[in-house]
Design an enzyme around this catalytic site. Structure first.
Site, PDB file in Angstrom:
ATOM      1  N   GLY A  54       0.834  -1.202   0.000  1.00 34.66           N
ATOM      2  CA  GLY A  54       0.000   0.000   0.000  1.00 34.66           C
ATOM      3  C   GLY A  54       0.868   1.252   0.000  1.00 34.66           C
ATOM      4  O   GLY A  54       0.526   2.276   0.579  1.00 34.66           O
ATOM      5  N   GLY A  94      -0.453   4.727  -1.177  1.00 32.73           N
ATOM      6  CA  GLY A  94      -1.608   5.301  -0.482  1.00 32.73           C
ATOM      7  C   GLY A  94      -1.248   6.492   0.399  1.00 32.73           C
ATOM      8  O   GLY A  94      -0.110   6.952   0.404  1.00 32.73           O
ATOM      9  N   GLN A  95      -2.255   6.946   1.139  1.00 32.41           N
ATOM     10  CA  GLN A  95      -2.083   8.164   1.941  1.00 32.41           C
ATOM     11  C   GLN A  95      -0.977   7.990   2.982  1.00 32.41           C
ATOM     12  O   GLN A  95      -0.122   8.859   3.132  1.00 32.41           O
ATOM     13  CB  GLN A  95      -3.410   8.526   2.635  1.00 32.41           C
ATOM     14  CG  GLN A  95      -3.378   9.914   3.263  1.00 32.41           C
ATOM     15  CD  GLN A  95      -4.480  10.126   4.304  1.00 32.41           C
ATOM     16  OE1 GLN A  95      -5.167   9.200   4.715  1.00 32.41           O
ATOM     17  NE2 GLN A  95      -4.646  11.376   4.722  1.00 32.41           N
ATOM     18  N   ASP A 121      -0.008  -7.323  -5.823  1.00 29.58           N
ATOM     19  CA  ASP A 121      -1.363  -7.401  -5.283  1.00 29.58           C
ATOM     20  C   ASP A 121      -1.338  -8.277  -4.035  1.00 29.58           C
ATOM     21  O   ASP A 121      -1.002  -9.458  -4.106  1.00 29.58           O
ATOM     22  CB  ASP A 121      -2.295  -8.011  -6.350  1.00 29.58           C
ATOM     23  CG  ASP A 121      -3.740  -8.056  -5.888  1.00 29.58           C
ATOM     24  OD1 ASP A 121      -4.007  -7.727  -4.708  1.00 29.58           O
ATOM     25  OD2 ASP A 121      -4.602  -8.428  -6.703  1.00 29.58           O
ATOM     26  N   TYR A 128     -16.190  -1.509   7.524  1.00 33.69           N
ATOM     27  CA  TYR A 128     -14.785  -1.174   7.779  1.00 33.69           C
ATOM     28  C   TYR A 128     -14.440  -1.449   9.247  1.00 33.69           C
ATOM     29  O   TYR A 128     -13.434  -2.096   9.553  1.00 33.69           O
ATOM     30  CB  TYR A 128     -14.579   0.292   7.420  1.00 33.69           C
ATOM     31  CG  TYR A 128     -13.201   0.832   7.655  1.00 33.69           C
ATOM     32  CD1 TYR A 128     -12.128   0.420   6.878  1.00 33.69           C
ATOM     33  CD2 TYR A 128     -12.968   1.778   8.653  1.00 33.69           C
ATOM     34  CE1 TYR A 128     -10.860   0.937   7.086  1.00 33.69           C
ATOM     35  CE2 TYR A 128     -11.713   2.304   8.863  1.00 33.69           C
ATOM     36  CZ  TYR A 128     -10.656   1.887   8.087  1.00 33.69           C
ATOM     37  OH  TYR A 128      -9.411   2.397   8.289  1.00 33.69           O
ATOM     38  N   LYS A 143     -11.884  -4.157  10.883  1.00 28.44           N
ATOM     39  CA  LYS A 143     -10.740  -3.759  11.720  1.00 28.44           C
ATOM     40  C   LYS A 143     -10.796  -4.464  13.077  1.00 28.44           C
ATOM     41  O   LYS A 143      -9.760  -4.898  13.600  1.00 28.44           O
ATOM     42  CB  LYS A 143     -10.701  -2.238  11.896  1.00 28.44           C
ATOM     43  CG  LYS A 143     -10.271  -1.466  10.645  1.00 28.44           C
ATOM     44  CD  LYS A 143      -8.834  -1.772  10.246  1.00 28.44           C
ATOM     45  CE  LYS A 143      -8.361  -0.950   9.060  1.00 28.44           C
ATOM     46  NZ  LYS A 143      -7.052  -1.411   8.542  1.00 28.44           N
TER      47      LYS A 143
END
Ligand code: SER
Length: 315
Positions: free
Chosen positions: A9, A12-13, A53, A143, A147
């Site tokens: 990732g 990503g942010q 991936d 979500y 988590k």
């Protein structure tokens, strides 16, 4: 032996900033950035980057063996708003990716894993002020459910297989480098772009919706500090509460107005209001502060100044 770190990732942010910070600590060549999409130029230029991936468990295990990976940061996830649009797909991606990694770490013997949890693990029945580390957890979003389940799996792998897994319940993360996608707290990033570009912002949350937030440099510091903490000091093997600042849309808008006096905010709450209403307003992170010396640096004013300056420069 040098640590060999895999970041999943990395475009990503969080990943796009964490990769650069990790390369400063562990050396450029030792931090392998991967994502299913292309990464920002500085991530690709400063060290190894590959398209990978996380759902492809066979390629993943080959990668880990081939590059003798000792630590994995698994940051790929579908965030809260997007997950409500495609619940089962989001559950599948968020859970299967984590289980792929936990199980390959057990098989191959990866030393340390970082996996982010979120304030989304809490729900409507959780005390919303100063939410404790241990409390009622009945998340109402896909979500949040993923988590919370992920936290339980992490602790299971620690207890059953002796893995070293570390995790933080991030608040809403605010940054200027890479935009997040599909989160409920992301209004607090969008607002800066719109303020600079058009002088106005239509907010999808109500003005008094207080949520826990954090400026990205604090989140990066927390992540690296936790990963470097001595294992003996860590009492939590699910995920640590982590707090920076809490504010609502009216407060951040007032702060932006100090620099852009003509800035106008309007409110048009959508389905994300219910998500925000089920999350805490403020977080008690005293366990993190005691166990590994966590403290945050940025308040709303300091963060706002930097966000405005950097996004202006970028645009
Ligand atoms: N920032 C995330 C979201 O809003 C919460 O972890 O989905």
């Amino acid at each position: 032996m040098a640590e060999k770190i895999l970041v999943i990732g990395a475009a990503g942010q969080i990943g796009s900033e964490l990769v650069l910070a990790l390369r400063k600590v562990y050396g450029d060549a030792n931090v392998f950035a991967t994502d299913i999409k292309d990464a920002p130029p500085d991530v690709k230029k400063s060290g190894p980057f590959q398209i990978l991936d996380v759902m492809d468990d066979k390629r993943l295990i080959h990668f880990v063996i081939r590059y003798k990976i000792t630590q994995i940061y698994h940051l790929a996830a579908v965030l809260s708003g997007n997950a409500e649009r495609l619940p089962l797909q989001a559950w599948d991606i968020n859970m299967r990716s984590l289980l792929n990694i936990l199980d390959l770490a057990r098989e191959v013997g990866v030393k340390k894993i970082f996996w982010p949890s979120s304030i989304a693990v809490f729900g409507k029945t959780t005390p919303r002020e100063n939410t404790p580390q241990l409390t009622i957890m009945e998340p109402n979003t896909v979500y949040g459910i993923s988590k919370l389940a992920g936290e339980r799996w992490c602790e299971y792998y620690v207890n059953r297989y002796g893995l070293d897994i570390r995790s933080l319940r991030y608040p809403g993360l605010i940054s200027y480098k890479t935009e997040a996608g599909g989160g409920t707290t992301d209004y607090a990033v969008e607002i800066f772009y719109d303020a600079i570009e058009s002088g106005k912002y239509e907010c999808f949350l109500k003005p008094d919706t207080t949520l826990p937030m954090m400026f990205m440099p604090d989140a990066i510091k927390a992540t690296i500090d936790l990963m470097e903490a001595s294992a003996g000091n860590l009492s939590i093997h699910s995920s640590y509460n982590l707090a920076g600042i809490s504010f609502d849309p009216a407060q951040i808008s007032a702060e932006i107005k100090k620099s852009i006096p003509k800035f106008q905010i309007s409110y048009k709450p959508d389905f994300r209001q219910a998500i925000a209403d089920s999350w805490p307003k403020t977080i008690d992170d005293s366990v993190a502060r005691n166990d590994w010396g966590w403290s945050h640096e940025y308040d709303l004013a300091k963060m706002t100044k930097i966000m405005l300056k950097e996004i202006k420069r970028k645009l």
